[in-house]
Each structure stands twice: as C-alpha cells, then as structure tokens.
Design an enzyme around this catalytic site. Structure first.
Site, PDB file in Angstrom:
ATOM      1  N   HIS A  80      -8.394   3.502   3.746  1.00  0.00           N
ATOM      2  CA  HIS A  80      -8.704   4.076   5.067  1.00  0.00           C
ATOM      3  C   HIS A  80     -10.203   4.102   5.386  1.00  0.00           C
ATOM      4  CE1 HIS A  80      -4.643   5.452   4.420  1.00  0.00           C
ATOM      5  NE2 HIS A  80      -4.588   6.043   5.602  1.00  0.00           N
ATOM      6  N   ASP A  93       0.869  -1.178   0.000  1.00  0.00           N
ATOM      7  CA  ASP A  93       0.000   0.000   0.000  1.00  0.00           C
ATOM      8  C   ASP A  93       0.908   1.230   0.000  1.00  0.00           C
ATOM      9  OD1 ASP A  93      -2.426   1.533   0.270  1.00  0.00           O
ATOM     10  OD2 ASP A  93      -1.831   1.909   2.332  1.00  0.00           O
ATOM     11  N   SER A  94       0.303   2.383  -0.268  1.00  0.00           N
ATOM     12  CA  SER A  94       1.053   3.630  -0.213  1.00  0.00           C
ATOM     13  C   SER A  94       1.500   3.957   1.216  1.00  0.00           C
ATOM     14  CB  SER A  94       0.187   4.762  -0.749  1.00  0.00           C
ATOM     15  OG  SER A  94      -1.020   4.820  -0.016  1.00  0.00           O
ATOM     16  N   CYS A 107      -4.004  -0.956  -2.043  1.00  0.00           N
ATOM     17  CA  CYS A 107      -4.220   0.475  -2.288  1.00  0.00           C
ATOM     18  C   CYS A 107      -5.216   0.677  -3.435  1.00  0.00           C
ATOM     19  CB  CYS A 107      -2.869   1.078  -2.647  1.00  0.00           C
ATOM     20  SG  CYS A 107      -2.899   2.841  -2.954  1.00  0.00           S
ATOM     21  N   GLU A 153      -5.819   9.180   9.823  1.00  0.00           N
ATOM     22  CA  GLU A 153      -4.444   9.069  10.332  1.00  0.00           C
ATOM     23  C   GLU A 153      -4.208   9.947  11.553  1.00  0.00           C
ATOM     24  OE1 GLU A 153      -1.303   8.920   7.540  1.00  0.00           O
ATOM     25  OE2 GLU A 153      -2.301   7.340   6.407  1.00  0.00           O
ATOM     26  N   CYS A 159     -11.071   3.013  -0.949  1.00  0.00           N
ATOM     27  CA  CYS A 159      -9.780   3.477  -0.425  1.00  0.00           C
ATOM     28  C   CYS A 159      -9.515   2.748   0.883  1.00  0.00           C
ATOM     29  CB  CYS A 159      -9.835   4.992  -0.206  1.00  0.00           C
ATOM     30  SG  CYS A 159      -8.417   5.677   0.657  1.00  0.00           S
TER      31      CYS A 159
END
Ligand code: DGL
Length: 289
Positions: free
Chosen positions: A192, A14-15, A77, A156, A190
């Site tokens: 998150h 993932d990024s 991702c 985050e 996505c």
C-alpha cells in the site's frame, strides 16, 4: 499443471487489494502479458498474523494460481515475501518471486551513506527479512526499521494524499526516528505504501530515495522471464483477471484507486480454502466455485 510457455499468464497474489500497486507496475513494464491476480480479501490483513498462518494462507493462494496455469508466481505482498520459505518457493512448479530480493538490490544500489530505512507491516519488520537480504549486498549497512500498521487502513479508506491531516500525523509518528537516523534510502516494504509516496517523500525530503517494492519486482520479473524464454512476444494488449476471496464489489471500487484505472473490471469470488498445494501438484483441481 501444463508445461510452462510464453502465452500463459503471470500469477500475482496478495493478502488483499494492495498488490494492485504491483499490477500497475507490471502493466507498465510488461504490457503484453496477461495477469491472473488473486487478492485474499476474506482473510486480510496478513501483516498482523503469525508466521505459520501466513505460510498456510500463501500456500493456498499459490495453489489457486497454479490451478489457473500461470507461468510465474509473484508474491506482491511484503508480508508473504518476508515469511514464505525460500526453499519452498524454489521447489514450486512455476518460478516464484517475492518482493524482498529485487527491492533490497535496488536499495543497495541507491544508498550512498549506507543508512537504509525499512517500513512494512508488523510481521515484515519482525521477520528482519529486508535487513538480512541487504547486509550481504551492502557490507556495513545500518538499517532502521519501523512497522507502520495504520498506513494500510488509511490508504484503504482513501487517506493518502499529501496534505491529508491524518496522513501527515501518521507519517511523522512513524518516520521521525528514520529521519533522525539520517537514512538516505527508504524501502517501501508493503503493497500500500506507494500510494503514500507523495506524503512520505515530502516529509523525508528530496535527498531520500524511496524504493517501491512493486516496481522493483516488476522489473525483476521481466528479467526472469527473459532469462527463461517465457516472455510473451506481444508488446501490448495484456488483460488482467481478478479473483478475490470476499467482497468483490469493494475490491473493484478500491481497485480503481490503486491501479489508477477508472474501469479495472469485475472481480470473481472464489473459495480459497478449497485450494491445496499438495493436490494441485498431483494434478487435481477443485470443482469450480
Ligand atoms: N499486503 C500486505 C503487505 O504488503 C499489507 C496488508 C496486510 O497486512 O495484509 O505486507
């Protein structure tokens, strides 16, 4: 690269740390598998970058995982899954899977009124990937997409609980057009966004089905491993090794939140720029970090 066999680990990338939501699902669906996870924490976010940069980063991420002898490659991702060319994924020396295919299949099964919402990063929405994958599965489908760039930094920074005023404000801002369009299915495209599912579900209402891309990818990966006789016969006890390109302590701290695991273990920092897909294919591995 060694010959693929069931004892090898799954590779997930993932990024950054968002892909841990997919790891959480993999642990549920495939508890006996070992996992090597790479999070590109030094170059995150990918979702605001251009196509060529995202592809070149993904190639290095994949090269790193292949250097660790993984038996499959999962792009957790949404941005990479929407951008990395399918033909290049098919030509890799280990089976490659992105989240778009499994997620759209689940959305096609879920929708009753043929109106599907898609949310993701700017790059994901601009790519039109989910819409393009959904249309052949669900003829006549109407899609409404929305980029939600503030969702990633909110999560985050610990803002994801329903009732959090920042979350509520942002959810209304981004999702009001999708609600007004009457979607009955919403793709969380996505990494998150599963953490915001409580707040998103509360706003969209009980008649809207939320589709978690990490969950769908984990189920699809299990089916792929079974079909290719690569499933680890162990039923439990799989371990995860974490690698990042920067800030391993921050990663471990936030990993506890994303995995729902108080002690996810330490992450190892590597120099991702050293990994080149062309060299790995020829059997060359960079000296260890
Ligand atoms: N992991 C990315 C995705 O799922 C979100 C974070 C980023 O923009 O890199 O699209």
């Amino acid at each position: 690269m060694s010959q693929l066999n069931p004892a090898m680990p799954l590779g997930v990338f993932d990024s950054g740390l968002g892909g841990l939501t997919a790891v959480r699902e993999l642990r549920r669906v495939l508890p006996g598998e070992d996992i090597v996870y790479f999070g590109d924490t030094g170059r995150v976010p990918y979702g605001t970058k251009g196509r060529e940069v995202i592809i070149s980063y993904a190639r290095q991420d994949i090269a790193f995982l292949l250097s660790r002898d993984v038996k499959t490659l999962l792009a957790a991702c949404g941005t990479v899954s929407s951008t990395f060319p399918a033909a290049e994924g098919d030509a890799l020396p280990a089976p490659y899977l992105g989240v778009v295919g499994p997620t759209t299949e689940a959305a096609a099964r879920a929708t009753k009124n043929g109106r599907v919402g898609i949310i993701g990063t700017e790059a994901t929405i601009a790519s039109g990937s989910y819409k393009a994958a959904l249309e052949p599965l669900c003829p006549g489908v109407e899609t409404v997409g929305a980029a939600c760039p503030l969702f990633v930094p909110l999560v985050e920074n610990g803002h994801f609980a329903p009732g959090d005023p920042l979350v509520e404000l942002t959810v209304v801002e981004y999702l009001a057009p999708l609600k007004a369009a009457g979607v009955d299915t919403l793709i969380l495209g996505c990494t998150h966004y599963p953490l915001l599912a409580g707040a998103i579900g509360a706003y969209m209402g009980p008649d809207v089905t939320l589709i978690d891309s990490g969950r769908q990818a984990a189920l699809a990966l299990k089916a792929r491993l079974e079909a290719q006789n690569l499933l680890n016969p162990r039923q439990s006890g799989g371990a995860t090794a974490y690698y990042v390109s920067d800030a391993p302590e921050r990663f471990s701290r936030l990993a506890a939140i994303l995995l729902g695991d108080e002690n996810p273990g330490a992450a190892t920092q590597i120099t991702i720029e050293k990994y080149d897909l062309r060299w790995i294919r020829k059997g060359y591995r960079p000296a260890t970090d």
